[in-house]
Design a protein around this motif. Sequence first.
Motif, PDB file in Angstrom:
ATOM      1  N   ALA A 188      50.211   8.835  19.731  1.00 46.57           N
ATOM      2  CA  ALA A 188      49.249   9.101  21.472  1.00 46.57           C
ATOM      3  C   ALA A 188      49.122   8.075  21.659  1.00 46.57           C
ATOM      4  O   ALA A 188      47.989   6.703  21.218  1.00 46.57           O
ATOM      5  CB  ALA A 188      48.330   9.540  21.154  1.00 46.57           C
ATOM      6  N   ILE A 189      49.566   6.881  22.245  1.00 43.83           N
ATOM      7  CA  ILE A 189      49.105   5.397  23.011  1.00 43.83           C
ATOM      8  C   ILE A 189      48.584   5.705  24.621  1.00 43.83           C
ATOM      9  O   ILE A 189      48.892   6.669  25.157  1.00 43.83           O
ATOM     10  CB  ILE A 189      51.275   4.643  22.988  1.00 43.83           C
ATOM     11  N   VAL A 190      48.028   4.825  24.842  1.00 37.95           N
ATOM     12  CA  VAL A 190      47.580   4.581  26.319  1.00 37.95           C
ATOM     13  C   VAL A 190      48.805   4.817  27.284  1.00 37.95           C
ATOM     14  O   VAL A 190      49.127   3.881  27.447  1.00 37.95           O
ATOM     15  CB  VAL A 190      46.566   3.425  26.350  1.00 37.95           C
ATOM     16  N   SER A 191      48.556   5.329  27.960  1.00 38.67           N
ATOM     17  CA  SER A 191      49.545   5.771  29.349  1.00 38.67           C
ATOM     18  C   SER A 191      49.035   5.609  30.605  1.00 38.67           C
ATOM     19  O   SER A 191      50.168   4.650  31.517  1.00 38.67           O
ATOM     20  CB  SER A 191      50.148   7.230  29.080  1.00 38.67           C
ATOM     21  N   HIS A 192      48.125   5.177  30.859  1.00 34.02           N
ATOM     22  CA  HIS A 192      47.424   5.260  31.374  1.00 34.02           C
ATOM     23  C   HIS A 192      45.795   4.709  32.195  1.00 34.02           C
ATOM     24  O   HIS A 192      44.818   5.232  31.441  1.00 34.02           O
ATOM     25  CB  HIS A 192      47.289   6.223  32.316  1.00 34.02           C
ATOM     26  N   MET A 193      45.916   3.660  33.062  1.00 34.84           N
ATOM     27  CA  MET A 193      44.487   3.182  32.598  1.00 34.84           C
ATOM     28  C   MET A 193      44.008   3.247  34.385  1.00 34.84           C
ATOM     29  O   MET A 193      44.535   2.525  35.340  1.00 34.84           O
ATOM     30  CB  MET A 193      44.334   1.528  32.646  1.00 34.84           C
TER      31      MET A 193
ATOM     32  N   GLY B 263      47.129  13.897  27.271  1.00 33.17           N
ATOM     33  CA  GLY B 263      46.396  13.751  27.667  1.00 33.17           C
ATOM     34  C   GLY B 263      44.701  13.495  27.314  1.00 33.17           C
ATOM     35  O   GLY B 263      44.373  13.796  28.631  1.00 33.17           O
ATOM     36  N   ARG B 264      44.569  13.218  26.454  1.00 33.56           N
ATOM     37  CA  ARG B 264      43.094  12.762  26.478  1.00 33.56           C
ATOM     38  C   ARG B 264      42.371  11.982  26.889  1.00 33.56           C
ATOM     39  O   ARG B 264      43.668  10.745  28.071  1.00 33.56           O
ATOM     40  CB  ARG B 264      42.550  11.854  24.901  1.00 33.56           C
ATOM     41  N   CYS B 265      41.191  11.251  27.459  1.00 30.33           N
ATOM     42  CA  CYS B 265      40.911  10.163  28.592  1.00 30.33           C
ATOM     43  C   CYS B 265      39.569   9.488  27.735  1.00 30.33           C
ATOM     44  O   CYS B 265      38.651  10.258  27.142  1.00 30.33           O
ATOM     45  CB  CYS B 265      40.306  10.283  29.525  1.00 30.33           C
ATOM     46  N   GLY B 266      39.724   8.572  27.324  1.00 30.88           N
ATOM     47  CA  GLY B 266      38.435   7.387  26.829  1.00 30.88           C
ATOM     48  C   GLY B 266      37.579   6.907  27.969  1.00 30.88           C
ATOM     49  O   GLY B 266      38.589   6.528  28.859  1.00 30.88           O
ATOM     50  N   TRP B 267      36.821   6.688  28.249  1.00 28.88           N
ATOM     51  CA  TRP B 267      35.842   6.276  29.086  1.00 28.88           C
ATOM     52  C   TRP B 267      35.111   5.245  28.536  1.00 28.88           C
ATOM     53  O   TRP B 267      34.204   5.096  27.429  1.00 28.88           O
ATOM     54  CB  TRP B 267      34.908   7.623  29.288  1.00 28.88           C
ATOM     55  N   GLY B 268      35.079   4.103  29.834  1.00 26.14           N
ATOM     56  CA  GLY B 268      33.788   3.587  29.010  1.00 26.14           C
ATOM     57  C   GLY B 268      33.447   2.518  30.288  1.00 26.14           C
ATOM     58  O   GLY B 268      33.830   2.877  31.202  1.00 26.14           O
ATOM     59  N   GLU B 269      32.161   1.809  30.301  1.00 26.96           N
ATOM     60  CA  GLU B 269      32.031   1.619  31.025  1.00 26.96           C
ATOM     61  C   GLU B 269      31.210  -0.220  31.833  1.00 26.96           C
ATOM     62  O   GLU B 269      30.409  -0.478  30.434  1.00 26.96           O
ATOM     63  CB  GLU B 269      30.019   2.144  32.004  1.00 26.96           C
ATOM     64  N   ALA B 270      31.379  -0.905  32.829  1.00 30.85           N
ATOM     65  CA  ALA B 270      30.371  -1.905  32.432  1.00 30.85           C
ATOM     66  C   ALA B 270      29.336  -2.154  33.606  1.00 30.85           C
ATOM     67  O   ALA B 270      29.361  -1.448  34.317  1.00 30.85           O
ATOM     68  CB  ALA B 270      31.706  -3.213  33.045  1.00 30.85           C
ATOM     69  N   SER B 271      28.372  -2.740  33.105  1.00 30.79           N
ATOM     70  CA  SER B 271      27.077  -2.890  34.094  1.00 30.79           C
ATOM     71  C   SER B 271      26.414  -4.258  34.367  1.00 30.79           C
ATOM     72  O   SER B 271      25.397  -3.885  33.743  1.00 30.79           O
ATOM     73  CB  SER B 271      25.735  -1.457  33.518  1.00 30.79           C
ATOM     74  N   PRO B 272      26.879  -4.884  34.345  1.00 27.80           N
ATOM     75  CA  PRO B 272      25.899  -5.790  35.087  1.00 27.80           C
ATOM     76  C   PRO B 272      25.266  -6.156  36.354  1.00 27.80           C
ATOM     77  O   PRO B 272      25.401  -5.558  36.912  1.00 27.80           O
ATOM     78  CB  PRO B 272      27.820  -7.095  35.457  1.00 27.80           C
ATOM     79  N   TRP B 273      24.328  -7.497  35.678  1.00 28.28           N
ATOM     80  CA  TRP B 273      23.449  -7.467  36.908  1.00 28.28           C
ATOM     81  C   TRP B 273      23.039  -9.149  36.866  1.00 28.28           C
ATOM     82  O   TRP B 273      23.495  -9.719  36.353  1.00 28.28           O
ATOM     83  CB  TRP B 273      21.750  -7.223  36.018  1.00 28.28           C
TER      84      TRP B 273
END
Length: 371
Positions: free
Chosen positions: A2-7, A43-53
Amino acid sequence: MAIVSHMTVYLAELKVQTPRHHGVGSVEGGIDNVFVCLRDTEGRCGWGEASPWPVFTGTAQSAAGALDTHFRPHVVGKDPAKVASIMRVANKTVAAAPEAKAALEMALYDLYGQQCGLPVAELLGGRVRDEIPLSISIADPDFGRDTDLAKRAHSDGIRIFKVKTGFAEHVFDLMRLESLRSDFPDVDIRVDYNQGLVAHEALVKLRDIANFKPTFIEQPVPADNWRAMTALTAAIDIPIMADESVFNAVDAYRAAEAKIADLFSVKIMKSGGMRAGQDVSAVAKSAGIACYGGDMFESGLAHLAGTHMIAATDNISLGCEFYQARYYLTEDVLEAPFACENGAVQVPTASGLGGTVDEGKIRKWASVIKE
């Protein structure tokens, strides 16, 4: 495979409960964070977050741009298992932007962990701890509100308070420390100036602070004043921690060589990801320097990534600062509360990061969505 299909990249404002003042800046009303969702062909979703200051590392707008414009072509269509390869390209594609890189790596590991049925900590080398002592920050200019927060946290079993100093008069800092020492004698008190002192005034003030026997004093002077950091570290018995002075493994090597601090704060947002944070810790360990798990103004999503990093990194042994999701944001992005029991963060055992993101909340708060 399964490859990354959407971002999808979201720039969203998260609301906060009260003002927080730090040595070099303050937060009030809300914070701008960036979220990225990588969907695979199953159909899986991996989540990430950027929290700059902005006063520390950069802006959310630049992090969103790095993810959407510069990283997207190197991610979509790729196998998320190739985390190291993708991050190598990302590091060559954009200079700096550590928060954007942290978000990308986080989403890749979350997705890959789900695909192979393993928690991220196991992908980072395997856990060495199942829980992490939690610290909360005392940073409200209204000390009455912070006293209420301290009482709530103490009743929840939290026994580490970090007092943010240097944003007001020295007498205010001493008053708060005296009050907390008196009201919470069983609490481990730590102090963080966030670069709030000028070098020629620092030693006298730190000697006053040392009378309260804090576990450490963090980043008393500006990040680039290594000579002052070295002198202060040598002059007082309380351990000095470097935060803003040490972003990456190269900084850690030079800082250890210059003896600017006794301890380092490791943050995935300033290092550029969990693996990069582990690199900082490894350099510190070689110099006999213990580390603490710091953070930015993060949601429970980024807290999960930091938790997995600390769980898999023996030398990050001084606890963590992942209090915002439960004690500072008006509402978190995770469906279930970020897991803390008896004053300690619980390391997830589910696959990936181990938390479910409420995408509806993020879409509700987002001002920019790039699909």
